[in-house]
Design a protein around this motif. Structure first.
Motif, PDB file in Angstrom:
ATOM      1  N   ILE A 189       0.828  -1.199   0.000  1.00 18.37           N
ATOM      2  CA  ILE A 189       0.000   0.000   0.000  1.00 18.37           C
ATOM      3  C   ILE A 189       0.864   1.251   0.000  1.00 18.37           C
ATOM      4  O   ILE A 189       0.438   2.333  -0.394  1.00 18.37           O
ATOM      5  CB  ILE A 189      -0.962   0.001   1.214  1.00 18.37           C
ATOM      6  N   SER A 190       2.126   1.115   0.418  1.00 18.27           N
ATOM      7  CA  SER A 190       3.065   2.245   0.415  1.00 18.27           C
ATOM      8  C   SER A 190       4.480   1.736   0.213  1.00 18.27           C
ATOM      9  O   SER A 190       4.809   0.594   0.586  1.00 18.27           O
ATOM     10  CB  SER A 190       2.976   3.034   1.725  1.00 18.27           C
ATOM     11  N   ILE A 191       5.318   2.592  -0.372  1.00 21.09           N
ATOM     12  CA  ILE A 191       6.721   2.251  -0.631  1.00 21.09           C
ATOM     13  C   ILE A 191       7.578   3.397  -0.101  1.00 21.09           C
ATOM     14  O   ILE A 191       7.405   4.557  -0.496  1.00 21.09           O
ATOM     15  CB  ILE A 191       6.977   2.043  -2.134  1.00 21.09           C
ATOM     16  N   LEU A 192       8.497   3.081   0.792  1.00 19.94           N
ATOM     17  CA  LEU A 192       9.380   4.072   1.386  1.00 19.94           C
ATOM     18  C   LEU A 192      10.819   3.805   0.964  1.00 19.94           C
ATOM     19  O   LEU A 192      11.318   2.684   1.102  1.00 19.94           O
ATOM     20  CB  LEU A 192       9.276   4.028   2.915  1.00 19.94           C
ATOM     21  N   LEU A 193      11.469   4.825   0.385  1.00 16.67           N
ATOM     22  CA  LEU A 193      12.881   4.737   0.020  1.00 16.67           C
ATOM     23  C   LEU A 193      13.687   5.529   1.036  1.00 16.67           C
ATOM     24  O   LEU A 193      13.497   6.743   1.180  1.00 16.67           O
ATOM     25  CB  LEU A 193      13.104   5.305  -1.388  1.00 16.67           C
ATOM     26  N   THR A 194      14.575   4.866   1.748  1.00 18.16           N
ATOM     27  CA  THR A 194      15.390   5.531   2.754  1.00 18.16           C
ATOM     28  C   THR A 194      16.800   4.979   2.721  1.00 18.16           C
ATOM     29  O   THR A 194      17.001   3.753   2.806  1.00 18.16           O
ATOM     30  CB  THR A 194      14.779   5.370   4.166  1.00 18.16           C
ATOM     31  N   ASN A 195      17.755   5.898   2.538  1.00 16.61           N
ATOM     32  CA  ASN A 195      19.174   5.513   2.478  1.00 16.61           C
ATOM     33  C   ASN A 195      19.437   4.442   1.418  1.00 16.61           C
ATOM     34  O   ASN A 195      20.200   3.502   1.637  1.00 16.61           O
ATOM     35  CB  ASN A 195      19.662   5.026   3.839  1.00 16.61           C
ATOM     36  N   GLY A 196      18.761   4.565   0.286  1.00 16.63           N
ATOM     37  CA  GLY A 196      18.979   3.622  -0.803  1.00 16.63           C
ATOM     38  C   GLY A 196      18.230   2.320  -0.668  1.00 16.63           C
ATOM     39  O   GLY A 196      18.288   1.478  -1.561  1.00 16.63           O
ATOM     40  N   GLN A 197      17.513   2.121   0.429  1.00 15.75           N
ATOM     41  CA  GLN A 197      16.743   0.889   0.625  1.00 15.75           C
ATOM     42  C   GLN A 197      15.274   1.114   0.265  1.00 15.75           C
ATOM     43  O   GLN A 197      14.700   2.160   0.573  1.00 15.75           O
ATOM     44  CB  GLN A 197      16.839   0.413   2.072  1.00 15.75           C
ATOM     45  N   ARG A 198      14.680   0.113  -0.368  1.00 16.76           N
ATOM     46  CA  ARG A 198      13.266   0.170  -0.768  1.00 16.76           C
ATOM     47  C   ARG A 198      12.458  -0.687   0.210  1.00 16.76           C
ATOM     48  O   ARG A 198      12.646  -1.911   0.269  1.00 16.76           O
ATOM     49  CB  ARG A 198      13.106  -0.340  -2.199  1.00 16.76           C
ATOM     50  N   LEU A 199      11.591  -0.043   0.973  1.00 18.04           N
ATOM     51  CA  LEU A 199      10.777  -0.746   1.962  1.00 18.04           C
ATOM     52  C   LEU A 199       9.320  -0.722   1.527  1.00 18.04           C
ATOM     53  O   LEU A 199       8.693   0.347   1.488  1.00 18.04           O
ATOM     54  CB  LEU A 199      10.927  -0.089   3.336  1.00 18.04           C
ATOM     55  N   GLU A 200       8.779  -1.877   1.173  1.00 14.08           N
ATOM     56  CA  GLU A 200       7.384  -1.986   0.752  1.00 14.08           C
ATOM     57  C   GLU A 200       6.538  -2.469   1.922  1.00 14.08           C
ATOM     58  O   GLU A 200       6.884  -3.470   2.570  1.00 14.08           O
ATOM     59  CB  GLU A 200       7.246  -2.948  -0.434  1.00 14.08           C
ATOM     60  N   ASP A 201       5.455  -1.777   2.180  1.00 14.40           N
ATOM     61  CA  ASP A 201       4.583  -2.128   3.296  1.00 14.40           C
ATOM     62  C   ASP A 201       3.181  -2.443   2.809  1.00 14.40           C
ATOM     63  O   ASP A 201       2.576  -1.656   2.070  1.00 14.40           O
ATOM     64  CB  ASP A 201       4.504  -0.979   4.300  1.00 14.40           C
ATOM     65  N   THR A 202       2.666  -3.609   3.227  1.00 15.34           N
ATOM     66  CA  THR A 202       1.237  -3.866   3.097  1.00 15.34           C
ATOM     67  C   THR A 202       0.568  -3.259   4.326  1.00 15.34           C
ATOM     68  O   THR A 202       1.237  -2.730   5.220  1.00 15.34           O
ATOM     69  CB  THR A 202       0.958  -5.376   3.039  1.00 15.34           C
ATOM     70  N   ILE A 203      -0.746  -3.334   4.394  1.00 11.53           N
ATOM     71  CA  ILE A 203      -1.433  -2.797   5.574  1.00 11.53           C
ATOM     72  C   ILE A 203      -0.981  -3.542   6.822  1.00 11.53           C
ATOM     73  O   ILE A 203      -0.682  -2.938   7.863  1.00 11.53           O
ATOM     74  CB  ILE A 203      -2.965  -2.905   5.406  1.00 11.53           C
ATOM     75  N   PHE A 204      -0.873  -4.887   6.721  1.00 13.55           N
ATOM     76  CA  PHE A 204      -0.466  -5.701   7.874  1.00 13.55           C
ATOM     77  C   PHE A 204       0.954  -5.366   8.308  1.00 13.55           C
ATOM     78  O   PHE A 204       1.214  -5.162   9.503  1.00 13.55           O
ATOM     79  CB  PHE A 204      -0.564  -7.190   7.524  1.00 13.55           C
ATOM     80  N   SER A 205       1.879  -5.318   7.361  1.00 14.00           N
ATOM     81  CA  SER A 205       3.273  -5.056   7.724  1.00 14.00           C
ATOM     82  C   SER A 205       3.456  -3.638   8.245  1.00 14.00           C
ATOM     83  O   SER A 205       4.299  -3.378   9.107  1.00 14.00           O
ATOM     84  CB  SER A 205       4.186  -5.305   6.522  1.00 14.00           C
ATOM     85  N   GLY A 206       2.649  -2.701   7.729  1.00 18.80           N
ATOM     86  CA  GLY A 206       2.702  -1.327   8.231  1.00 18.80           C
ATOM     87  C   GLY A 206       2.269  -1.250   9.681  1.00 18.80           C
ATOM     88  O   GLY A 206       2.884  -0.542  10.489  1.00 18.80           O
ATOM     89  N   VAL A 207       1.214  -1.989  10.021  1.00 18.80           N
ATOM     90  CA  VAL A 207       0.754  -2.031  11.412  1.00 18.80           C
ATOM     91  C   VAL A 207       1.821  -2.669  12.295  1.00 18.80           C
ATOM     92  O   VAL A 207       2.111  -2.182  13.402  1.00 18.80           O
ATOM     93  CB  VAL A 207      -0.573  -2.813  11.510  1.00 18.80           C
ATOM     94  N   ALA A 208       2.435  -3.752  11.804  1.00 17.70           N
ATOM     95  CA  ALA A 208       3.473  -4.444  12.575  1.00 17.70           C
ATOM     96  C   ALA A 208       4.681  -3.542  12.828  1.00 17.70           C
ATOM     97  O   ALA A 208       5.240  -3.525  13.931  1.00 17.70           O
ATOM     98  CB  ALA A 208       3.907  -5.709  11.847  1.00 17.70           C
ATOM     99  N   SER A 209       5.068  -2.754  11.812  1.00 13.91           N
ATOM    100  CA  SER A 209       6.220  -1.858  11.982  1.00 13.91           C
ATOM    101  C   SER A 209       5.921  -0.738  12.965  1.00 13.91           C
ATOM    102  O   SER A 209       6.807  -0.292  13.702  1.00 13.91           O
ATOM    103  CB  SER A 209       6.634  -1.277  10.622  1.00 13.91           C
ATOM    104  N   LEU A 210       4.668  -0.288  13.002  1.00 12.17           N
ATOM    105  CA  LEU A 210       4.287   0.727  13.979  1.00 12.17           C
ATOM    106  C   LEU A 210       4.361   0.175  15.395  1.00 12.17           C
ATOM    107  O   LEU A 210       4.780   0.870  16.330  1.00 12.17           O
ATOM    108  CB  LEU A 210       2.873   1.241  13.688  1.00 12.17           C
ATOM    109  N   VAL A 211       3.944  -1.083  15.554  1.00 17.06           N
ATOM    110  CA  VAL A 211       4.025  -1.724  16.872  1.00 17.06           C
ATOM    111  C   VAL A 211       5.482  -1.842  17.311  1.00 17.06           C
ATOM    112  O   VAL A 211       5.839  -1.551  18.455  1.00 17.06           O
ATOM    113  CB  VAL A 211       3.345  -3.110  16.853  1.00 17.06           C
TER     114      VAL A 211
END
Length: 421
Positions: free
Chosen positions: A275-297
């Motif tokens: 649902i979202s893609i974050l590029l930080t320091n050359g790394q591509r981090l793809e988040d689904t809704i579930f993984s986004g919730v898990a990363s917030l936790v």
């Protein structure tokens, strides 16, 4: 406070014009005058019927004009800014929409823009138009304006957008310094004015001002017009607004099933695709809704994670399951728990709009995390599928006629159920 309109809702001891049919279950109810601050609900299905005391129409006009004036500071001034790597990046509401279009998501941009800006704007303009039409006795313009007011209310989501701003600030606090802008105060004031407008404006009051029910020669009430809310005898068109009237919405079951099946298909890519893609320091981090919730936790933001989990996962699934249960109960003519199914319908109708929160957060994040920065944010295809789920489930709720729930209700057979409720 709810005031039961009549101890005997089936009573025929009152004049015909004092009876109103409940738009939720078509129960004839005595229209008893209420004091200001009191409200009347259907004793059988719980549908709100009317309130005591009529707010002034001039007050509605003043609030609608206030809403229009607040659109300038709320939409064209920065509502938040961040300092990212020494550079100040401001955010306005149109910036997020334009960023989505530039990234190749025009339909998503249109949906977010409509719910956060266009719908509240149309609501205010429609109320003003209704006042002008009423003063000039312009029937067609009045009918169109009030129809727009009635149907646009559920799509005006400035309150959801404000919560999304707060969530975005929490998510960004680890990356940058956050500053509140003038536009945020404008958004808060606009939200307060919009809520006040929605709670005050009553379509029935405008129609009564145009053509009072007491001036019409009505017989036994058998149909309820959902356009001007006039209960009237059997017929094909409303005696007051000339809209087609039906005991049940045409093809309500088929339309609701179609929207639900489409939403059920779209919910899988919405949850499985990024649902979202974050590029930080050359790394591509793809988040689904579930993984986004898990990363917030994992980041210690359990409260924000819970809000997103409920709004983006629990609510859409519950809406699909809840509407499916109601449709199956209608199909198989269930003779118990009618009122419980009505409460489920009310809850689904109220809570569905909050699923837009995740999409608002995406538009805000895109505004602040520009391309070309070390930190970059963009939506994934899952966001498009999720937008479809939100729209389809809201359309499914709108298309379902709640009176179908009560078609097989008989007071004698269901007396035990009535006592339990």
């Amino acid at each position: 406070m709810t005031h039961p309109p009549c101890n005997n809702p089936h009573s025929h001891c009152t004049p015909p014009n004092s009876v109103r049919l409940c738009q939720g279950c078509e129960l004839p109810i005595d229209n008893v005058p209420l004091e200001k601050g009191l409200s009347a609900s259907c004793p059988r299905c719980g549908t709100p019927l009317y309130k005591g005391g009529m707010p002034s129409l001039s007050g509605n006009l003043a609030i609608a004009v206030t809403c229009l004036l607040l659109f300038i500071p709320s939409h064209f001034f920065d509502f938040i800014s961040i300092r990212l790597f020494g550079v100040m990046i401001p955010a306005t509401l149109p910036n997020g929409i334009w960023a989505l279009i530039q990234e190749g998501f025009p339909l998503l941009a249109v949906l977010i823009f409509f719910c956060s800006s266009i719908a509240p704007l149309i609501l205010a303009v429609a109320v003003i138009s209704a006042h002008v039409s009423l003063k000039q006795r312009a029937f067609k313009a009045l009918k169109l304006s009030l129809s727009v007011v009635q149907h646009i209310k559920s799509w005006a989501m400035i309150d959801v957008f404000l919560v999304s701003v707060a969530i975005s600030c929490f998510k960004l606090q680890d990356y940058s310094d956050i500053f509140v802008g003038t536009g945020l105060y404008g958004l808060v004031l606009l939200q307060l004015a919009t809520v006040l407008l929605v709670t005050r404006v009553r379509v029935y009051q405008y129609w009564e001002e145009y053509l009072p029910e007491s001036s019409l020669n009505l017989g036994k009430k058998q149909l309820h017009c959902h356009t001007c809310h006039l209960s009237q005898p059997e017929g094909e068109h409303c005696s007051r607004c000339n809209s087609p009237i039906h005991h049940r919405k045409p093809h309500s079951i088929q339309k609701t099933w179609a929207y639900l099946l489409a939403a059920s298909v779209a919910i899988f890519p919405a949850n499985l695709m990024p649902i979202s893609i974050l590029l930080t320091n050359g790394q591509r981090l793809e988040d689904t809704i579930f993984s986004g919730v898990a990363s917030l936790v994992k980041s210690g933001m359990s409260g924000i994670a819970l809000i997103i989990f409920v709004a983006s996962i629990v609510v859409p699934v519950c809406k699909i399951l809840g509407l499916s249960y109601i449709l199956l109960a209608i199909k198989f003519k269930r003779t118990i728990l009618h009122k419980q199914r009505m409460y489920i319908f009310f809850l689904i109708k109220w809570i569905g709009r909050w699923s837009m929160m995740d999409l608002f957060v995406i538009s805000i994040m895109m505004t602040l995390l520009d391309r070309g920065q070390i930190l970059d944010f963009t939506p994934g295809l899952g966001a498009v599928a999720f937008g479809l789920v939100v729209v389809l489930t809201m359309l499914a709720t709108e298309s379902l006629d709640p009176r179908l729930i009560w078609d097989n209700y008989t007071p004698d057979k269901n007396s035990r159920e009535s006592l339990d409720e």
